[in-house]
Design a protein around this motif. Structure first.
Motif, PDB file in Angstrom:
ATOM      1  N   VAL A 377       0.840  -1.203   0.000  1.00 59.99           N
ATOM      2  CA  VAL A 377       0.000   0.000   0.000  1.00 59.99           C
ATOM      3  C   VAL A 377       0.876   1.254   0.000  1.00 59.99           C
ATOM      4  O   VAL A 377       1.821   1.369   0.786  1.00 59.99           O
ATOM      5  N   GLU A 378       0.551   2.188  -0.931  1.00 61.05           N
ATOM      6  CA  GLU A 378       1.330   3.426  -1.036  1.00 61.05           C
ATOM      7  C   GLU A 378       0.646   4.601  -0.362  1.00 61.05           C
ATOM      8  O   GLU A 378       1.302   5.506   0.124  1.00 61.05           O
ATOM      9  N   GLY A 379      -0.681   4.626  -0.393  1.00 64.43           N
ATOM     10  CA  GLY A 379      -1.377   5.754   0.232  1.00 64.43           C
ATOM     11  C   GLY A 379      -2.843   5.759  -0.147  1.00 64.43           C
ATOM     12  O   GLY A 379      -3.280   4.977  -1.000  1.00 64.43           O
ATOM     13  N   LYS A 382      -7.569  11.244  -1.951  1.00 56.16           N
ATOM     14  CA  LYS A 382      -7.795  12.476  -1.181  1.00 56.16           C
ATOM     15  C   LYS A 382      -9.058  12.389  -0.332  1.00 56.16           C
ATOM     16  O   LYS A 382      -9.141  12.955   0.748  1.00 56.16           O
ATOM     17  N   LYS A 383     -10.082  11.635  -0.809  1.00 56.83           N
ATOM     18  CA  LYS A 383     -11.343  11.563  -0.063  1.00 56.83           C
ATOM     19  C   LYS A 383     -11.276  10.534   1.063  1.00 56.83           C
ATOM     20  O   LYS A 383     -12.213  10.415   1.856  1.00 56.83           O
ATOM     21  N   GLY A 384     -10.213   9.733   1.108  1.00 55.65           N
ATOM     22  CA  GLY A 384     -10.075   8.736   2.174  1.00 55.65           C
ATOM     23  C   GLY A 384     -11.002   7.555   2.016  1.00 55.65           C
ATOM     24  O   GLY A 384     -11.373   6.913   3.003  1.00 55.65           O
ATOM     25  N   VAL A 385     -11.417   7.235   0.777  1.00 58.19           N
ATOM     26  CA  VAL A 385     -12.326   6.086   0.603  1.00 58.19           C
ATOM     27  C   VAL A 385     -11.663   4.925  -0.140  1.00 58.19           C
ATOM     28  O   VAL A 385     -12.245   3.863  -0.277  1.00 58.19           O
ATOM     29  N   SER A 386     -10.463   5.115  -0.645  1.00 57.75           N
ATOM     30  CA  SER A 386      -9.791   4.014  -1.332  1.00 57.75           C
ATOM     31  C   SER A 386      -8.285   4.133  -1.144  1.00 57.75           C
ATOM     32  O   SER A 386      -7.788   5.105  -0.567  1.00 57.75           O
ATOM     33  N   THR A 387      -7.581   3.128  -1.646  1.00 57.10           N
ATOM     34  CA  THR A 387      -6.153   3.019  -1.396  1.00 57.10           C
ATOM     35  C   THR A 387      -5.449   2.711  -2.708  1.00 57.10           C
ATOM     36  O   THR A 387      -5.968   1.964  -3.534  1.00 57.10           O
ATOM     37  N   VAL A 397      -2.480  -0.744  -8.274  1.00 52.82           N
ATOM     38  CA  VAL A 397      -3.762  -1.398  -7.985  1.00 52.82           C
ATOM     39  C   VAL A 397      -4.578  -0.478  -7.084  1.00 52.82           C
ATOM     40  O   VAL A 397      -4.093  -0.028  -6.039  1.00 52.82           O
ATOM     41  N   HIS A 398      -5.812  -0.179  -7.498  1.00 53.14           N
ATOM     42  CA  HIS A 398      -6.725   0.580  -6.630  1.00 53.14           C
ATOM     43  C   HIS A 398      -7.556  -0.403  -5.816  1.00 53.14           C
ATOM     44  O   HIS A 398      -8.144  -1.336  -6.370  1.00 53.14           O
ATOM     45  N   LEU A 399      -7.586  -0.175  -4.500  1.00 53.42           N
ATOM     46  CA  LEU A 399      -8.374  -1.019  -3.601  1.00 53.42           C
ATOM     47  C   LEU A 399      -9.450  -0.170  -2.959  1.00 53.42           C
ATOM     48  O   LEU A 399      -9.200   0.990  -2.628  1.00 53.42           O
ATOM     49  N   ARG A 400     -10.629  -0.762  -2.744  1.00 55.36           N
ATOM     50  CA  ARG A 400     -11.685   0.014  -2.086  1.00 55.36           C
ATOM     51  C   ARG A 400     -11.417   0.159  -0.585  1.00 55.36           C
ATOM     52  O   ARG A 400     -11.868   1.082   0.044  1.00 55.36           O
ATOM     53  N   ASP A 401     -10.669  -0.791  -0.028  1.00 59.72           N
ATOM     54  CA  ASP A 401     -10.396  -0.752   1.413  1.00 59.72           C
ATOM     55  C   ASP A 401      -9.379   0.341   1.738  1.00 59.72           C
ATOM     56  O   ASP A 401      -8.486   0.613   0.929  1.00 59.72           O
ATOM     57  N   VAL A 402      -9.513   0.933   2.900  1.00 60.16           N
ATOM     58  CA  VAL A 402      -8.549   1.950   3.326  1.00 60.16           C
ATOM     59  C   VAL A 402      -7.507   1.279   4.222  1.00 60.16           C
ATOM     60  O   VAL A 402      -7.837   0.748   5.276  1.00 60.16           O
ATOM     61  N   LEU A 421      -4.902  -1.316 -12.257  1.00 62.84           N
ATOM     62  CA  LEU A 421      -5.785  -2.457 -12.023  1.00 62.84           C
ATOM     63  C   LEU A 421      -6.686  -2.101 -10.840  1.00 62.84           C
ATOM     64  O   LEU A 421      -6.360  -1.215 -10.056  1.00 62.84           O
ATOM     65  N   THR A 422      -7.817  -2.813 -10.732  1.00 67.08           N
ATOM     66  CA  THR A 422      -8.653  -2.650  -9.544  1.00 67.08           C
ATOM     67  C   THR A 422      -8.672  -3.984  -8.820  1.00 67.08           C
ATOM     68  O   THR A 422      -8.809  -5.039  -9.463  1.00 67.08           O
ATOM     69  N   GLY A 423      -8.493  -3.950  -7.500  1.00 69.48           N
ATOM     70  CA  GLY A 423      -8.402  -5.201  -6.755  1.00 69.48           C
ATOM     71  C   GLY A 423      -9.323  -5.235  -5.551  1.00 69.48           C
ATOM     72  O   GLY A 423      -9.798  -4.199  -5.078  1.00 69.48           O
TER      73      GLY A 423
END
Ligand code: SF4
Length: 434
Positions: A377-379, A382-387, A397-402, A421-423
């Motif tokens: 995980v890199e960060g 801005k809205k704090g809803v994904s990682t 990879v975009h993750l929905r979890d924070v 990618l989305t994971g």
């Protein structure tokens, strides 16, 4: 390398008791760390210095510093054009920055662009951007003479650090929680060539370095950039394949698929040799992702030369590519070549290349659908809803979890796009956090 130098400059100033600020009116020191690789770097520098003049007028005690490649290249010209600059410090003289700042208080404007060899810049502290990953400089400078490149002029010949020095730095980073390191050099394959004992045959030490850095406790990912196709050797492939922490990604600069253009660039490999290395790398590490650099419109490039580049791009099936339109860098040999290619032709070729690479990159990405991968995980957004996280193959990879930056997790790829990618998380993150 330039961004890493900025970390070193920040580290030096902070070790002297300073803190970073976003407010120019609060600043005691402003450093413009320049990179001459970028187009119009000099216009941007002198433009920014112009903006800083009223700030300096408001705060005469403010110190303005110009460092980096343009400082090395323009030297005394900088203070002639902008006499409000207090310190000009070249790429080799960074360790002397604090002394120069002090001397400027009593003796006026200072400049140091000498080529020191005794103090290696990596011995300096660094204010690193992330707590969990770090760049580690192994050999700044370059012994090649690619005709489009300003690096040898502004960074000088290659200067390798000792393996012991590098290992000590990485051990220190690991002890502070760093889990990923990227070894940096203009040509990592020739690391060590300039420091092997006189009279012995020069031995590339890079594969040994990869294995030793990869074995350091706490380091879970090792990356490196960049290898030069001319100096690539089988022992590096073996070290990559046999060291579990070395990531399955290689940045392998092609520059052109035309042998004629490669020769004019003074890139001393040819297309078949380049493709041969790629085959060997993929045979040893089947899941490896490959990225590259390509320059379009080098002086004298014909439509036929460009067609050769498209052919190699098809055959190489790069996962991603940094594609550039050639533009002359003052001070390089290619800047004075006749036969500069008209802008409109360069633009047309560039668009065709980008279109081809986007198609190939999308297909390479799509092949990841359904895969289960380790991500770091890199960060957060801005809205704090994904990682945002990164695979070992350097895919975003975009993750929905924070999740906390620096956390490792297992994710399944549920959607793909050309550049990301989305994971979905399939296993709880482990305990490694920043
Ligand atoms: S190998 Fe060529 S392109 Fe790379 S830094 Fe050296 S001169 Fe520049």
């Amino acid at each position: 390398m330039n961004e890493h130098d900025s970390e070193r400059i920040g580290g030096l100033l902070m070790a002297d008791g300073m803190l970073p600020t976003d407010d120019v009116d609060q600043a005691r020191v402003i450093v413009l760390n320049t990179c001459a690789i970028r187009e119009n770097a000099d216009n941007k520098l002198y433009g920014n210095l112009g903006h800083l003049k009223p700030v300096k007028d408001r705060h005469p005690e403010l110190k303005i510093v110009v460092s980096g490649c343009l400082a090395q290249k323009d030297q005394g010209l900088i203070q002639r054009k902008a006499p409000w600059v207090d310190v000009v410090v070249g790429t080799h003289a960074l360790p002397h920055l604090l002394d120069l700042l002090k001397e400027s208080e009593t003796d006026g404007p200072q400049m140091d662009v000498r080529e020191y060899t005794e103090t290696f810049p990596s011995a300096l502290p660094a204010a690193r951007e992330d707590a969990f990953r770090a760049w580690v400089s192994i050999a700044p400078g370059c012994d090649n003479a690619c005709t489009f490149c300003i690096v040898p002029l502004v960074r000088g010949p290659q200067r390798s650090r000792s393996i012991g020095d590098i290992l000590a730095e990485v051990q220190g980073l690991a002890a502070r929680g760093v889990v990923e390191v990227t070894l940096l050099g203009q040509n990592v394959n020739t690391f060590g060539r300039d420091v092997t004992v006189p009279a012995s045959s020069p031995t590339p030490l890079f594969s040994r370095l990869l294995r030793e850095v990869g074995a350091i406790d706490g380091i879970r990912r090792v990356r490196f950039t960049s290898p030069h196709p001319h100096d690539f050797t089988p022992d590096v492939i073996e070290a990559m394949a046999e060291t579990p922490t070395v990531c399955e990604h290689i940045h392998f600069p092609l520059q052109s698929g035309s042998d004629r253009v490669l020769k004019a660039m003074r890139r001393s490999y040819r297309r078949e040799r380049y493709l041969g290395w790629l085959d060997r790398i993929r045979a040893a590490i089947p899941d490896i992702a490959v990225s590259t650099d390509i320059i379009v419109g080098f002086p004298g490039e014909t439509e036929e030369d460009f067609a050769r580049t498209l052919e190699v791009v098809e055959r190489a099936a790069f996962d991603s590519a940094f594609m550039f339109q050639y533009s002359p860098r003052p001070g390089t040999r290619a800047a004075s070549f006749d036969e500069q290619v008209p802008k409109v032709v360069v633009q047309d070729r560039f668009e065709r290349l980008v279109e081809l690479q986007e198609r190939i990159g999308a297909a390479r990405s799509a092949a990841q659908l359904g895969a289960e991968v380790e991500v770091l995980v890199e960060g957060g957004d801005k809205k704090g809803v994904s990682t945002q996280a990164r695979t070992r193959t350097n895919r975003i990879v975009h993750l929905r979890d924070v999740l906390e930056p620096g956390t490792f997790a297992q994710a399944r790829i549920v959607a793909t796009a050309t550049h990301h990618l989305t994971g979905e998380l399939v296993r709880s993150p482990d305990a490694v956090t920043a």
